[in-house]
Structure formats: C-alpha cells, structure tokens
Design an enzyme around this catalytic site. Structure first.
Site, short mmCIF file in Angstrom:
data_model
loop_
_atom_site.label_atom_id
_atom_site.label_comp_id
_atom_site.label_asym_id
_atom_site.label_seq_id
_atom_site.Cartn_x
_atom_site.Cartn_y
_atom_site.Cartn_z
N SER A 161 -24.07 -147.35 2.67
CA SER A 161 -23.13 -146.20 2.66
C SER A 161 -23.59 -145.35 3.73
CB SER A 161 -23.39 -145.35 1.43
OG SER A 161 -22.81 -144.27 1.45
N TYR B 217 -29.27 -141.44 -4.06
CA TYR B 217 -28.42 -142.61 -3.76
C TYR B 217 -28.60 -142.73 -2.14
CZ TYR B 217 -24.10 -145.11 -3.06
OH TYR B 217 -23.17 -146.22 -2.73
N LYS C 226 -30.09 -146.47 -0.83
CA LYS C 226 -29.34 -147.34 0.04
C LYS C 226 -30.23 -147.57 1.27
CE LYS C 226 -25.44 -148.23 -2.14
NZ LYS C 226 -25.04 -149.85 -2.44
#
Lengths: 329, 329
Positions: free
Chosen positions: A127, A151, A155
């Site tokens: 992402s 997050y 990632k």
C-alpha cells in the site's frame, strides 16, 4: 497452474477470484486449481468452471498456513490483512495478522521448499501507506518507506521480507503498492479515506454524501478494475527483469477532490454534484494532510503496469462494473 | 539513570560501557546503575565506580528479555546482533537474533508499560547495510531502505518497528545507522569489509595485510570513537526535535582505499605502506561494488552528530586508543 488467494473474501480478493475464474488462465498458463482462503470462508466465484476449494482460516495461525502451503500452489496471492483503522486501534491484532501472518506464509513456503524443492510466485498487496509525510511533490521510486501508521509499518516490513526471501531464492516475489482504490464499492465506511469514494458512489445512486475536507486536497487513485489488472499482470510478468527491488509503487491518477467533483459533474450531471454536502472535519483534514499526493511510478509503468489517466474513466468503470451501466437514484 | 546495554560484549558495546563508566553520567543525569548483557557474560568496565550487573542471556529468548526489562532501565542500548556474514550464512539464526530479538526487546518494554507506566529511551544501532545499490552519488536522508543482505533486511525491519513503537508512545527511540567502523581493533576477520581496517591496523604494528580490491573503491567510514560519540549523543539528545523519522544515517568520512593508503603514508611512513600486498579477489570486488560510497547525513549533522573529516584522524585515533600512541612493529 494452481493458485491460492489468501484474503479472498475481501473486496479485492473477490474481484480477483472472479477475474481469474472468467479468464481461466494466467498469461499463457491454464488455471488448474483455485484455493480461496480467508478468516471467513470466501464465496465461490460465479463463473468458475472447475473445482474451487473454499477455506476459513487465520493467517496468524502458523499451522493453518502450513497446511495451506502444503497444497503447493504455483502462485500465491497474499492479500490477507486487517485495514489501517483496525491496525491502529488494535496494536496486537495488527501485528499478529499483518506482520506475523505474512511471516508465517513466507516461512511455510521456505519449510515446504526445504522438504521438497518448491518455489512459487508470491504476489503481495502492499500500500502507499508505507510512505509518510513530508513528501516531495512527486514521490520517486527510491523514496524511503517511513510510514506514519502501524498498518503502513506492517506493510513496509512485509515488503522487506518479500525482497529478502526472493533474493535468497525461497520464492519469486513481487510487492504491489496499491493506490487508494476509488470508487470503492459497498456501503460508506468509517475509514478516514472513505470520503474519496463516498462523494462519488452515493450521488451516483441519488444519495447524499459528506465531504469532510477542502476540494484542493490531492491524492493518488486507481479503480478496483486497475487494481485487479495489477495483480493479474504481476502474476504473468517476467520477474527476472525486475531485479532485487521487488516492491513497486503502482501507477495511478493524481487528482484533487475538486477534480473528482468536476468529473462527477461531467459523468452524472449537476444533480449528482448537489448531493455532496461539505462538512469540514478537522481530524480527517489533519490525517489527509499526511497522505501522498502523487507518485512517479516509473519502474512499474516501464514493466507494463497501467492505470486510469482521467477521473471520468474511474467513475465510468464504477458505473459499468457495479451499477450495470445505470446512473441515478 | 539506570542504563542497560544489550550486546555489551561486542567491540562497540565494550567501548560504550567503558565510556559510560568513566563519564559517570548521560548529559546532565547521573549514571546510577549499569546492566551489561550479552550471549556471553560481558566484562566489568575497568573504571566503573559503582555496581555493575553482568548477565549472559539470549535476546532471542523472550522470557530472558522480559526479565531484563523488568529492571526498568531508563535507557536501553540495543546493540545485540549477529554480524552480516553470519546472518547471510545462517538464515534462521539471523532472523531469530536480529529480528525476533529486537521484537522481543520492544515487546518486553510495551508489556512492562502496560503493567505499570514505563517509557525508556531506546538507542538502537542500525547500519548502512539497510541500503542497497544502485546508489546516487550522495545518498540523501530520504533514500529508501532496499537492502541486499538478510542482515540489512533485519536492521531495516528493526528500524521500522522502532519508529512505530516510538510513534505509539511505547518508548522514545532513535536508530543510529553506523558507517563502516574503521580502524576496527582486534585480529583480521573474514568479514568482506575487514580489509578496510586490516590494511591500516596490521601495517601500523609492522605486519603484512592483503588488499583485495582496487584503490579507487570508495566507502563510508567513522572511527570506533565516533561510533561511541554517536551513542552517547543519542542518549542525551532532545528527541522531540527529531520528529517521527527516528532512524538517522550518521555522519562519516567518504574515502577511497587509495586515500586510506595516502593517510597511512602520512601518519606511519612508506615502510607501513609497503606492508600492503595487493591481491585482487573477484568475489570481494563484486560485493564491495554494492556498498554505499557517501551519505548526505544532513539531519544527523543538524542534530549535532559529528565524525572525522580526515582519514589521518581516523588512523591517529586508532594509534592513541589501541596502540598507546606507538606506531611500528
């Protein structure tokens, strides 16, 4: 070619399974088996001709993941993750699913290969959240992953592991850094980024939507259809030409909220635009200020990845794929 | 101030413990306790006035690490790691010590803080091995961590965790990306980078040394004394001014092997230079071609970190600190 999708019950996983099923092939290799796994059992893709295995399991359980990989898929799509908001709200769960889950999957492949030679392709959905402000005006491919969320951290760690496991010859991996997906189908959700889609999706069916930021906010978008294109292209691509830097920022469209609204006006008329209610939200504005406005994505483009060039197309794709071509309330 | 050094038996850990002991303080805070831990029990620093706790334990054992953090040190130096060559040769051990060890330490701090409020400072030794070729001529602070070794991967992952745990308020962390340390004291070792030190250290005591690469190879250096300076400065610095990007490439000296040799000639004369035997080694040359030549290190310099400006100083520091000021065989 046997394919596994981990995280097949999510929006993107479902669309990918449907595309794979209707294509029946990856590049010039026939699809001979499909395993769909998620924390809840995924649905069978409607067009699928052959057998599909539908499994409910937790990627944070190393034994479950081991059993999954024991099927020796030739291609592993790793889409399993909890979203940004949840990873921020629940520290333990975010690291357990988004980091340990990735590591269990990669380790299961390594162990399977130690037992008997095995080297699948792994396509991982990363992402643009791996990046954190401040940004240059256009973010180059070499820009550092300095995320500002848990997050994004999870990632970015997964990307590093993917590159190292690939370099060591354990699997042949590629990380696909997705832009913000727009128009995201479904109900409005509470994700801070939800409004980018809400202000298009809701007016297209005659419903009101709230815009919490100023129209000059700029961000980076691709349609769900482009996201599936990226994942299909990544599966068929000759990865030898990618070299050791296996995580690629995908092409997308840089647009302001104002440009989104102008596109909506062109596609659906003034009546749709009037359904957008501007209600500034300081908290969302602060968050959005830290989001990337534009990427160079030079390497991905050179490798044949492509996305929309105009916001009108992003809206029309939503109308075609989700609304059966029909605009209105 | 209670200080813990994890990895205190290594070259840098020993020097740091000695410096802390003789300073007796960090910034304007008095050193009130010192715990030295490593996989083998570290030695007591000769100048230390008070009590020192010397512990043999394995950072890859979460329970051991939990007991270590239960002492609630105000400052945690995390230097514990296996070196690059070993992490490349033993995949499992590298990930177990360099990644899981870091995570156990960070998690132990988080759990201790959940039990009773606790927020130490954490100073972590990272490495320029987090970067991989190709490089721009001068590597900027925003350059991506795209390592080409498992060691570099493990350090880059640890950096990401450090930044996220800091952002979440679990501890106050800073990652120090060390240049290649030169002149590294001790015996010649088999590390591919060893020759940068060998060709100085050995001739300075009248012994031969092998140079396996061409004199025009350029790399990035700092003395052991500067490395300890970085770690002392990182412990006393006001970290609020650092912002969320907590991993900093340290200042250093960019020099070619030819410039090293010229400095040796100035400091120790032609007789020393004649002890360097040029024996090209293709394997080492290939590896070294992927190593970073020069960093900008703008942020670290602005925060007051400083290193040597001339190679003559790097050699003189070795002569002073390791040879009692005496050159010759």
């Amino acid at each position: 070619m046997k394919v596994l999708i981990a995280g097949a019950a999510g929006m993107l996983g479902r669309k990918l399974a449907e595309r794979l099923s209707s294509a029946g092939r990856i590049g010039n290799r026939e699809l001979t088996g499909l395993t769909l796994a998620d924390v809840v059992a995924p649905q069978r893709p409607p067009d699928h001709a052959g057998d599909v295995e539908l499994l409910a399991l937790d990627v944070s359980n190393a034994d479950d993941v081991g059993r999954l990989i024991a099927r020796r898929p030739d291609l592993v799509y790793h889409l399993a993750a909890i979203v940004s908001g949840e990873a921020e709200a629940d520290f333990d769960k975010g690291y357990r699913i988004n980091l340990d889950g990735t590591r269990h999957l990669f380790e299961a492949i390594r162990r399977e290969g130690l037992r008997e030679p095995y080297k699948p392709r792994v396509v991982f959905t990363s992402s643009i959240a791996v990046f954190g402000a401040p940004f240059p005006e256009v973010i180059p491919d070499e820009f550092g992953t300095m995320p500002l969320t848990s997050y994004g951290t999870q990632k970015a760690v997964s990307e590093l592991l993917l590159a190292d496991y690939t370099r060591r010859g354990i699997f042949d991996g590629i990380g696909i850094r997705l832009p913000t997906i727009c128009v995201r189908p479904g109900k409005p959700n509470k994700a801070a980024s939800g409004f980018f889609s809400n202000i298009l999706r809701e007016p297209l069916v005659g419903l009101e939507a709230v815009l919490p930021v100023s129209p000059d906010v700029r961000h980076w978008f691709a349609s769900p259809r482009s996201a599936v294109d990226f994942l299909m292209h990544a599966a068929a691509l000759d990865l030898a030409q990618v070299g050791p830097r296996r995580n690629l920022s995908m092409p997308g469209l840089s647009a302001t909220v104002g440009e989104e609204i102008e596109a909506l006006r062109r596609v659906a008329g003034e009546r749709a635009v009037k359904l957008i209610r501007h209600e500034p939200d300081e908290a969302i504005m602060r968050m959005v200020a830290g989001w990337p406005p534009r990427f160079d994505a030079e390497r991905a483009r050179a490798l044949g990845f492509a996305a929309e060039a105009r916001f009108d197309d992003i809206i029309r794709i939503h109308v075609d794929d989700e609304l059966g071509g029909r605009i209105g309330g």
